[in-house]
Design an enzyme around this catalytic site. Structure first.
Site, mmCIF file in Angstrom:
data_model
loop_
_atom_site.group_PDB
_atom_site.id
_atom_site.type_symbol
_atom_site.label_atom_id
_atom_site.label_comp_id
_atom_site.label_asym_id
_atom_site.label_seq_id
_atom_site.Cartn_x
_atom_site.Cartn_y
_atom_site.Cartn_z
ATOM 1 C CG ASP A 93 -26.347 30.569 17.054
ATOM 2 O OD1 ASP A 93 -26.776 31.854 17.065
ATOM 3 O OD2 ASP A 93 -26.291 29.925 18.008
ATOM 4 C CB CYS A 123 -31.333 27.738 23.281
ATOM 5 S SG CYS A 123 -31.807 29.272 22.973
ATOM 6 C CG HIS A 177 -29.565 29.010 18.007
ATOM 7 N ND1 HIS A 177 -28.705 29.532 19.141
ATOM 8 C CD2 HIS A 177 -30.725 29.145 18.779
ATOM 9 C CE1 HIS A 177 -29.446 29.515 20.350
ATOM 10 N NE2 HIS A 177 -30.550 29.382 20.018
#
Length: 297
Positions: free
Chosen positions: A233, A185, A264
């Protein structure tokens, strides 16, 4: 009779992603979750599935006798002055080994990221996981507070802390001179940023669902990259076509893996977004990638 368990709808994962990245506040997030009661899914059932449970995230115990973990500080003159991270090495390491910087999400050095560092050490690497929150006392033990703390900090200084950490690790006495970086991330973004900012230091990078570095500096990328993306995502995937175009234009050695039906955060085994099959495949590919680029001259 056992009560039927309804699957978590995709919009709940999307809302959590928006909340985790500051696009909506907690009140809006919880309000949206409460709307799912109309289709028979209670807040009590869905919230624990979305929020992290770090008891699930220990694949390698901190008591594992084959590794040795310590905390080390490093100088960061362009950042917050000093940084600190979790260093894990194979216990029986006699000389040097490839080193890998492990970069956390947007909430500090939580137990999941520490475990990732231990997994790398278990595989024979020296891993170092800095905590961006160290200047504020470190990861607070709570992800919501960790996100709030990280948002309050100077982003440029945080980036410079990770640049300093990469340089520190590359030159560490345990390093064989080959530096890899893996991040998740926000950490995936940092891997991309390091590749573009200090190309002379990074030998291989694996960003998991991370956005690209600024367009103006992508031309600097030299290290081979393995891009790990989850099919569901939408936010991060929207940045990929332009990034890929720039990587191709600059002849970067890269490969992208898109994991079918993965969200994600699919590698994070402490939340309901975890996709075991995709996570294990992505990690196997990551280990092979580092083995190829960090252990051979």
């Amino acid at each position: 009779m056992q009560k039927e368990t309804r699957p978590i709808p995709q919009e709940a994962f999307d809302w959590y992603d928006e909340y985790a990245h500051g696009l909506i506040d907690r009140r809006t997030f919880l309000s949206r979750l409460s709307s799912l009661s109309a289709v028979g899914i209670s807040m009590a059932a869905i919230t624990p599935a979305l929020m992290p449970n770090y008891a699930k995230a220990e694949q390698v115990s901190f008591n594992d006798q084959s590794i040795l973990a310590t905390f080390e500080t490093f100088s960061s003159p362009e950042g917050h002055g000093e940084g600190r991270g979790y260093l894990v090495k194979p216990r029986e390491l006699q000389e040097t080994a490839p080193v890998v910087l492990v970069i956390h999400e947007n909430r500090g050095l939580n137990p999941y990221i520490k475990d990732v560092a231990r997994r790398l050490a278990k595989a024979g690497f020296v891993a170092f996981a800095p905590d961006a929150l160290y200047p504020l006392g470190g990861y607070p033990g709570n992800d919501d507070m960790g996100r709030k703390m990280q948002r309050s900090m100077d982003r440029v200084k945080i980036e410079n802390d990770f640049i300093a950490a990469a340089k520190f690790l590359k030159k560490h006495s345990l390093s064989n001179g080959k530096l890899g970086a893996v991040g998740f991330c926000f950490g995936g973004y940092i891997v991309n940023m390091l590749a573009a900012t200090i190309p002379q230091y990074l030998d291989a990078g694996v960003p998991f669902y991370g956005t690209p570095a600024a367009k103006s500096i992508r031309k600097n990328i030299k290290a081979p990259l393995m891009i790990q993306l989850g099919e569901l995502d939408k936010r991060v995937n929207a940045t990929w076509p332009e990034y890929e175009k720039d990587l191709k234009a600059n002849n970067v050695d890269y490969i992208m893996h898109m994991y079918e039906k993965a969200n994600h955060g699919f590698h994070n085994d402490s939340t309901g977004r975890y996709d075991k099959e995709s996570a294990e495949l992505a990690w196997k590919r990551t280990m092979n990638f580092f083995e190829k680029h960090l252990t051979k001259s």
